[in-house]
Design a protein around this motif. Structure first.
Motif, mmCIF file in Angstrom:
data_model
loop_
_atom_site.group_PDB
_atom_site.id
_atom_site.type_symbol
_atom_site.label_atom_id
_atom_site.label_comp_id
_atom_site.label_asym_id
_atom_site.label_seq_id
_atom_site.Cartn_x
_atom_site.Cartn_y
_atom_site.Cartn_z
ATOM 1 N N LEU A 112 0.839 -1.198 0.000
ATOM 2 C CA LEU A 112 0.000 0.000 0.000
ATOM 3 C C LEU A 112 0.876 1.251 0.000
ATOM 4 O O LEU A 112 1.815 1.361 0.785
ATOM 5 C CB LEU A 112 -0.909 0.005 1.227
ATOM 6 C CG LEU A 112 -1.767 -1.249 1.444
ATOM 7 C CD1 LEU A 112 -2.585 -1.115 2.717
ATOM 8 C CD2 LEU A 112 -2.672 -1.496 0.247
ATOM 9 N N VAL A 113 0.549 2.181 -0.887
ATOM 10 C CA VAL A 113 1.259 3.458 -0.961
ATOM 11 C C VAL A 113 0.226 4.575 -1.017
ATOM 12 O O VAL A 113 -0.905 4.366 -1.468
ATOM 13 C CB VAL A 113 2.172 3.528 -2.212
ATOM 14 C CG1 VAL A 113 3.243 2.452 -2.143
ATOM 15 C CG2 VAL A 113 1.361 3.401 -3.494
ATOM 16 N N PRO A 114 0.554 5.769 -0.547
ATOM 17 C CA PRO A 114 -0.393 6.877 -0.586
ATOM 18 C C PRO A 114 -0.839 7.189 -2.018
ATOM 19 O O PRO A 114 -0.050 7.051 -2.968
ATOM 20 C CB PRO A 114 0.388 8.057 0.009
ATOM 21 C CG PRO A 114 1.448 7.415 0.844
ATOM 22 C CD PRO A 114 1.819 6.158 0.111
ATOM 23 N N HIS A 115 -2.063 7.618 -2.168
ATOM 24 C CA HIS A 115 -2.574 7.961 -3.492
ATOM 25 C C HIS A 115 -1.769 9.140 -4.052
ATOM 26 O O HIS A 115 -1.491 10.117 -3.337
ATOM 27 C CB HIS A 115 -4.054 8.335 -3.398
ATOM 28 C CG HIS A 115 -4.742 8.315 -4.720
ATOM 29 N ND1 HIS A 115 -4.652 9.355 -5.611
ATOM 30 C CD2 HIS A 115 -5.529 7.378 -5.296
ATOM 31 C CE1 HIS A 115 -5.354 9.063 -6.696
ATOM 32 N NE2 HIS A 115 -5.896 7.866 -6.522
ATOM 33 N N PRO A 116 -1.363 9.073 -5.300
ATOM 34 C CA PRO A 116 -0.499 10.123 -5.867
ATOM 35 C C PRO A 116 -1.149 11.506 -5.899
ATOM 36 O O PRO A 116 -0.438 12.506 -5.993
ATOM 37 C CB PRO A 116 -0.219 9.612 -7.290
ATOM 38 C CG PRO A 116 -1.290 8.614 -7.574
ATOM 39 C CD PRO A 116 -1.616 7.983 -6.267
ATOM 40 N N LYS A 117 -2.468 11.584 -5.813
ATOM 41 C CA LYS A 117 -3.140 12.888 -5.877
ATOM 42 C C LYS A 117 -3.239 13.571 -4.515
ATOM 43 O O LYS A 117 -3.701 14.705 -4.431
ATOM 44 C CB LYS A 117 -4.526 12.727 -6.477
ATOM 45 C CG LYS A 117 -4.510 12.344 -7.958
ATOM 46 C CD LYS A 117 -5.910 12.338 -8.547
ATOM 47 C CE LYS A 117 -5.874 12.005 -10.036
ATOM 48 N NZ LYS A 117 -7.237 12.003 -10.645
ATOM 49 N N LEU A 118 -2.815 12.881 -3.457
ATOM 50 C CA LEU A 118 -2.861 13.491 -2.134
ATOM 51 C C LEU A 118 -1.804 14.585 -2.017
ATOM 52 O O LEU A 118 -0.665 14.415 -2.440
ATOM 53 C CB LEU A 118 -2.620 12.437 -1.053
ATOM 54 C CG LEU A 118 -3.751 11.429 -0.811
ATOM 55 C CD1 LEU A 118 -3.303 10.389 0.201
ATOM 56 C CD2 LEU A 118 -5.005 12.125 -0.318
ATOM 57 N N LYS A 119 -2.179 15.696 -1.410
ATOM 58 C CA LYS A 119 -1.266 16.820 -1.263
ATOM 59 C C LYS A 119 -0.234 16.556 -0.184
ATOM 60 O O LYS A 119 0.955 16.881 -0.342
ATOM 61 C CB LYS A 119 -2.054 18.096 -0.935
ATOM 62 C CG LYS A 119 -1.191 19.354 -0.848
ATOM 63 C CD LYS A 119 -2.045 20.587 -0.590
ATOM 64 C CE LYS A 119 -1.176 21.847 -0.515
ATOM 65 N NZ LYS A 119 -2.008 23.059 -0.256
ATOM 66 N N HIS A 120 -0.667 15.973 0.931
ATOM 67 C CA HIS A 120 0.241 15.707 2.036
ATOM 68 C C HIS A 120 0.279 14.201 2.301
ATOM 69 O O HIS A 120 -0.411 13.681 3.184
ATOM 70 C CB HIS A 120 -0.206 16.470 3.286
ATOM 71 C CG HIS A 120 -0.242 17.956 3.097
ATOM 72 N ND1 HIS A 120 0.903 18.712 2.963
ATOM 73 C CD2 HIS A 120 -1.288 18.821 3.001
ATOM 74 C CE1 HIS A 120 0.580 19.983 2.805
ATOM 75 N NE2 HIS A 120 -0.748 20.076 2.812
ATOM 76 N N LYS A 121 1.081 13.494 1.554
ATOM 77 C CA LYS A 121 1.155 12.037 1.661
ATOM 78 C C LYS A 121 1.719 11.604 3.008
ATOM 79 O O LYS A 121 1.436 10.503 3.474
ATOM 80 C CB LYS A 121 2.038 11.480 0.537
ATOM 81 C CG LYS A 121 1.509 11.768 -0.860
ATOM 82 C CD LYS A 121 2.475 11.238 -1.916
ATOM 83 C CE LYS A 121 2.004 11.611 -3.320
ATOM 84 N NZ LYS A 121 2.941 11.128 -4.354
ATOM 85 N N SER A 122 2.501 12.478 3.637
ATOM 86 C CA SER A 122 3.117 12.111 4.909
ATOM 87 C C SER A 122 2.073 11.834 5.989
ATOM 88 O O SER A 122 2.338 11.079 6.933
ATOM 89 C CB SER A 122 4.074 13.207 5.380
ATOM 90 O OG SER A 122 3.396 14.444 5.518
ATOM 91 N N ALA A 123 0.892 12.437 5.862
ATOM 92 C CA ALA A 123 -0.171 12.188 6.842
ATOM 93 C C ALA A 123 -0.626 10.738 6.779
ATOM 94 O O ALA A 123 -0.817 10.078 7.806
ATOM 95 C CB ALA A 123 -1.357 13.123 6.585
ATOM 96 N N VAL A 124 -0.793 10.218 5.558
ATOM 97 C CA VAL A 124 -1.190 8.818 5.388
ATOM 98 C C VAL A 124 -0.052 7.903 5.828
ATOM 99 O O VAL A 124 -0.277 6.860 6.449
ATOM 100 C CB VAL A 124 -1.572 8.541 3.923
ATOM 101 C CG1 VAL A 124 -1.863 7.054 3.711
ATOM 102 C CG2 VAL A 124 -2.779 9.373 3.527
ATOM 103 N N GLU A 125 1.181 8.276 5.505
ATOM 104 C CA GLU A 125 2.330 7.473 5.921
ATOM 105 C C GLU A 125 2.393 7.373 7.442
ATOM 106 O O GLU A 125 2.702 6.310 7.991
ATOM 107 C CB GLU A 125 3.616 8.089 5.372
ATOM 108 C CG GLU A 125 3.722 8.021 3.848
ATOM 109 C CD GLU A 125 4.940 8.770 3.326
ATOM 110 O OE1 GLU A 125 5.690 9.340 4.163
ATOM 111 O OE2 GLU A 125 5.145 8.796 2.099
#
Length: 280
Positions: free
Chosen positions: A228-241
């Motif tokens: 699983l990787v953060p969706h590329p359209k997310l602005k702040h992927k670090s939040a999901v990470e």
């Protein structure tokens, strides 16, 4: 699970007992597990906490503390002024517990019958989908006894129908409980939402055939690995990470193929990119 025996079910029997405790009576292992968790997660422990929680004499609680200090000498610090034990600076857990177990324990009041630990408020959103105990009991008994059930089931696609199912496992997808079963009407294994079951009865017909039992459920018995990787359209992927404890921007999850769809629920919320599936 908040009863006197609930602590044992939740925090000890569900986890392997440390090797150094193999010769210790199970009841004392339960008390040792409790005092360690209270010390580590609440940060304060008194002899009276153990005595009151398990209805044992103070001398027994003292023995438990003495044994714990012997087994984990670097874990306890004593505050002479407050007359309480505190977690030492180099505290290391002797028992292993999952985050899910600990969170449930904290929410349910440490097994003390309290709404939450005193001084540690928690809040939980009430589950909106809980099975009726009567129907659940019929299902769990059928799983244990390998029985065939005739049930009334209502689905979004077919409405209210009568079916024969051969249940073999329960599945919690985080929102509601399902029963994994062979569906005789459709000749396949499927998940049935337990709250949609009613009028479940054990059939007097022949026993379940080999192809209807758990050993024949290929999706249940096959393991897959999801990356699983953060969706590329997310602005702040670090939040999901951060939410999912990802390392190097990805989270690898192994699960049964039958429940992989539940693990991917956040895909619909555009949190994850759709991952490749590696078969185990």
């Amino acid at each position: 699970m908040c009863s006197k025996s609930g602590w044992s079910v939740l925090m000890t029997r569900s986890n392997p007992v440390p090797a150094k405790l193999k010769a210790v009576p199970p009841s004392q292992v339960e008390r040792l597990s409790f005092l360690e968790a209270r010390l580590f997660f609440i940060g304060v422990l008194r002899r009276a906490d153990v005595a009151k929680r398990f209805s044992v004499a103070s001398i027994q609680a003292s023995r438990d503390l003495a044994l714990y200090k012997e087994l984990a000498p670097g874990n306890l610090a004593y505050d002479f002024q407050a007359k309480t034990y505190l977690p030492a600076e180099k505290f290391r857990l002797m028992f292993s517990h999952t985050p899910e177990q600990v969170m449930y324990w904290l929410q349910s009041g440490l097994g003390d019958g309290l709404p939450h630990p005193q001084g540690l408020p928690t809040a939980t959103v009430q589950s909106l989908s809980l099975p009726k105990l009567g129907e659940l009991a019929v299902v769990t008994r059928a799983i244990y006894r390998r029985q065939v059930l005739e049930v009334r089931y209502v689905s979004l696609s077919s409405g209210n129908t009568r079916r024969q199912i051969v249940p073999h496992a329960l599945v919690d997808n985080g929102l509601r409980w399902h029963v994994r079963a062979y569906d005789r009407d459709n000749a396949r294994f499927s998940d049935f939402v337990i709250t949609r079951l009613s009028k479940a009865l054990v059939t007097d017909a022949s026993e379940a055939a080999h192809h209807e039992r758990a050993a024949a459920d290929e999706q249940w018995n096959r393991t897959v690995e999801l990356k699983l990787v953060p969706h590329p359209k997310l602005k702040h992927k670090s939040a999901v990470e951060a939410d999912y404890g990802m390392r190097s921007g990805a989270l690898r999850v192994k699960c049964r193929a039958a429940v992989a769809g539940y693990a991917l629920r956040p895909v619909g919320g555009r949190l994850f990119a759709r991952p490749p599936v590696k078969r185990g």
